[in-house]
Design a protein around this motif. Structure first.
Motif, PDB file in Angstrom:
ATOM      1  N   ALA A 166      -3.782  -1.781   2.478  1.00 47.55           N
ATOM      2  CA  ALA A 166      -4.829  -2.149   3.422  1.00 47.55           C
ATOM      3  C   ALA A 166      -5.037  -1.048   4.460  1.00 47.55           C
ATOM      4  O   ALA A 166      -6.166  -0.729   4.823  1.00 47.55           O
ATOM      5  CB  ALA A 166      -4.489  -3.469   4.111  1.00 47.55           C
ATOM      6  N   LYS A 167      -3.941  -0.455   4.918  1.00 46.75           N
ATOM      7  CA  LYS A 167      -4.039   0.616   5.909  1.00 46.75           C
ATOM      8  C   LYS A 167      -4.697   1.849   5.298  1.00 46.75           C
ATOM      9  O   LYS A 167      -5.561   2.472   5.910  1.00 46.75           O
ATOM     10  CB  LYS A 167      -2.655   0.957   6.462  1.00 46.75           C
ATOM     11  CG  LYS A 167      -2.697   1.907   7.635  1.00 46.75           C
ATOM     12  CD  LYS A 167      -1.338   2.076   8.268  1.00 46.75           C
ATOM     13  CE  LYS A 167      -1.426   2.976   9.491  1.00 46.75           C
ATOM     14  NZ  LYS A 167      -0.141   3.106  10.172  1.00 46.75           N
ATOM     15  N   LYS A 168      -4.309   2.173   4.076  1.00 42.65           N
ATOM     16  CA  LYS A 168      -4.860   3.354   3.390  1.00 42.65           C
ATOM     17  C   LYS A 168      -6.367   3.204   3.155  1.00 42.65           C
ATOM     18  O   LYS A 168      -7.137   4.147   3.335  1.00 42.65           O
ATOM     19  CB  LYS A 168      -4.133   3.555   2.063  1.00 42.65           C
ATOM     20  CG  LYS A 168      -4.551   4.812   1.325  1.00 42.65           C
ATOM     21  CD  LYS A 168      -3.744   4.990   0.055  1.00 42.65           C
ATOM     22  CE  LYS A 168      -4.189   6.237  -0.682  1.00 42.65           C
ATOM     23  NZ  LYS A 168      -3.446   6.420  -1.922  1.00 42.65           N
ATOM     24  N   LYS A 169      -6.800   1.995   2.772  1.00 44.84           N
ATOM     25  CA  LYS A 169      -8.218   1.741   2.487  1.00 44.84           C
ATOM     26  C   LYS A 169      -9.010   1.366   3.736  1.00 44.84           C
ATOM     27  O   LYS A 169     -10.211   1.144   3.647  1.00 44.84           O
ATOM     28  CB  LYS A 169      -8.356   0.589   1.475  1.00 44.84           C
ATOM     29  CG  LYS A 169      -7.825   0.896   0.096  1.00 44.84           C
ATOM     30  CD  LYS A 169      -8.196  -0.192  -0.885  1.00 44.84           C
ATOM     31  CE  LYS A 169      -7.369  -1.435  -0.684  1.00 44.84           C
ATOM     32  NZ  LYS A 169      -7.547  -2.438  -1.730  1.00 44.84           N
ATOM     33  N   ASN A 170      -8.320   1.244   4.894  1.00 43.74           N
ATOM     34  CA  ASN A 170      -8.934   0.783   6.136  1.00 43.74           C
ATOM     35  C   ASN A 170      -9.603  -0.584   5.930  1.00 43.74           C
ATOM     36  O   ASN A 170     -10.680  -0.858   6.441  1.00 43.74           O
ATOM     37  CB  ASN A 170      -9.942   1.806   6.683  1.00 43.74           C
ATOM     38  CG  ASN A 170     -10.377   1.480   8.099  1.00 43.74           C
ATOM     39  OD1 ASN A 170      -9.612   0.908   8.864  1.00 43.74           O
ATOM     40  ND2 ASN A 170     -11.600   1.820   8.429  1.00 43.74           N
ATOM     41  N   GLY A 217      -5.385  -6.348   1.146  1.00 45.33           N
ATOM     42  CA  GLY A 217      -4.632  -5.238   0.564  1.00 45.33           C
ATOM     43  C   GLY A 217      -4.736  -5.192  -0.950  1.00 45.33           C
ATOM     44  O   GLY A 217      -5.271  -4.245  -1.521  1.00 45.33           O
ATOM     45  N   CYS A 218      -4.253  -6.245  -1.621  1.00 47.74           N
ATOM     46  CA  CYS A 218      -4.225  -6.262  -3.087  1.00 47.74           C
ATOM     47  C   CYS A 218      -5.472  -6.905  -3.694  1.00 47.74           C
ATOM     48  O   CYS A 218      -5.663  -6.857  -4.904  1.00 47.74           O
ATOM     49  CB  CYS A 218      -2.970  -6.977  -3.575  1.00 47.74           C
ATOM     50  SG  CYS A 218      -2.886  -8.730  -3.138  1.00 47.74           S
ATOM     51  N   ARG A 219      -6.310  -7.548  -2.862  1.00 48.68           N
ATOM     52  CA  ARG A 219      -7.555  -8.183  -3.288  1.00 48.68           C
ATOM     53  C   ARG A 219      -7.331  -9.383  -4.211  1.00 48.68           C
ATOM     54  O   ARG A 219      -8.223  -9.781  -4.941  1.00 48.68           O
ATOM     55  CB  ARG A 219      -8.506  -7.183  -3.960  1.00 48.68           C
ATOM     56  CG  ARG A 219      -8.743  -5.899  -3.194  1.00 48.68           C
ATOM     57  CD  ARG A 219      -9.528  -6.068  -1.941  1.00 48.68           C
ATOM     58  NE  ARG A 219     -10.908  -6.426  -2.258  1.00 48.68           N
ATOM     59  CZ  ARG A 219     -11.792  -6.836  -1.366  1.00 48.68           C
ATOM     60  NH1 ARG A 219     -11.454  -6.925  -0.110  1.00 48.68           N
ATOM     61  NH2 ARG A 219     -13.016  -7.141  -1.719  1.00 48.68           N
ATOM     62  N   ILE A 250      -8.890  -0.234  13.918  1.00 47.95           N
ATOM     63  CA  ILE A 250      -7.685  -1.051  14.083  1.00 47.95           C
ATOM     64  C   ILE A 250      -6.597  -0.180  14.704  1.00 47.95           C
ATOM     65  O   ILE A 250      -6.232   0.851  14.139  1.00 47.95           O
ATOM     66  CB  ILE A 250      -7.186  -1.601  12.731  1.00 47.95           C
ATOM     67  CG1 ILE A 250      -8.298  -2.358  12.002  1.00 47.95           C
ATOM     68  CG2 ILE A 250      -5.954  -2.477  12.923  1.00 47.95           C
ATOM     69  CD1 ILE A 250      -8.817  -3.567  12.725  1.00 47.95           C
ATOM     70  N   PRO A 251      -6.051  -0.588  15.869  1.00 49.59           N
ATOM     71  CA  PRO A 251      -4.983   0.213  16.484  1.00 49.59           C
ATOM     72  C   PRO A 251      -3.697   0.159  15.655  1.00 49.59           C
ATOM     73  O   PRO A 251      -3.432  -0.817  14.954  1.00 49.59           O
ATOM     74  CB  PRO A 251      -4.772  -0.442  17.847  1.00 49.59           C
ATOM     75  CG  PRO A 251      -5.629  -1.641  17.904  1.00 49.59           C
ATOM     76  CD  PRO A 251      -6.447  -1.718  16.664  1.00 49.59           C
TER      77      PRO A 251
END
Length: 91
Positions: free
Chosen positions: A59-63, A13-15, A73-74
């Motif tokens: 993480a969800k926004k960037k897949n 997410g934040c790397r 990812i479900p």
């Protein structure tokens, strides 16, 4: 006396690089199932994420998890991660 080396992993997410024990491992099993691995022992490809809802949203926004595992990812996985983060915040 030598200090023990702390394994570091990068949050998807934040790397940011953080100690492995501070992160939650998401694993894709050899059968292709995606789930959470809280002990860090399950077989399969792993990706790590901070126990922070903001990192999960990034993480969800960037897949990012989808890219790490080379698959879709479900939403249940994201819901599980969110629930786990909330339960850790209460503890």
């Amino acid at each position: 006396m030598q200090k023990k080396k702390i394994p570091m992993r990068q949050c998807v997410g934040c790397r940011e690089m953080k100690p492995k024990r501070e992160l939650i491992r998401v694993v894709r099993s050899p059968e292709g199932e995606i789930g959470l691995d809280f002990r860090g022992k399950n077989p399969g490809r792993g990706a790590y994420i901070c126990p922070d809802p903001a990192c999960l949203a990034k993480a969800k926004k960037k897949n990012a998890l989808g890219n790490a595992f080379h698959c879709q990812i479900p939403d249940e996985v994201y819901n599980q991660l969110c629930e786990q983060m909330e339960s850790n915040a209460d503890a």
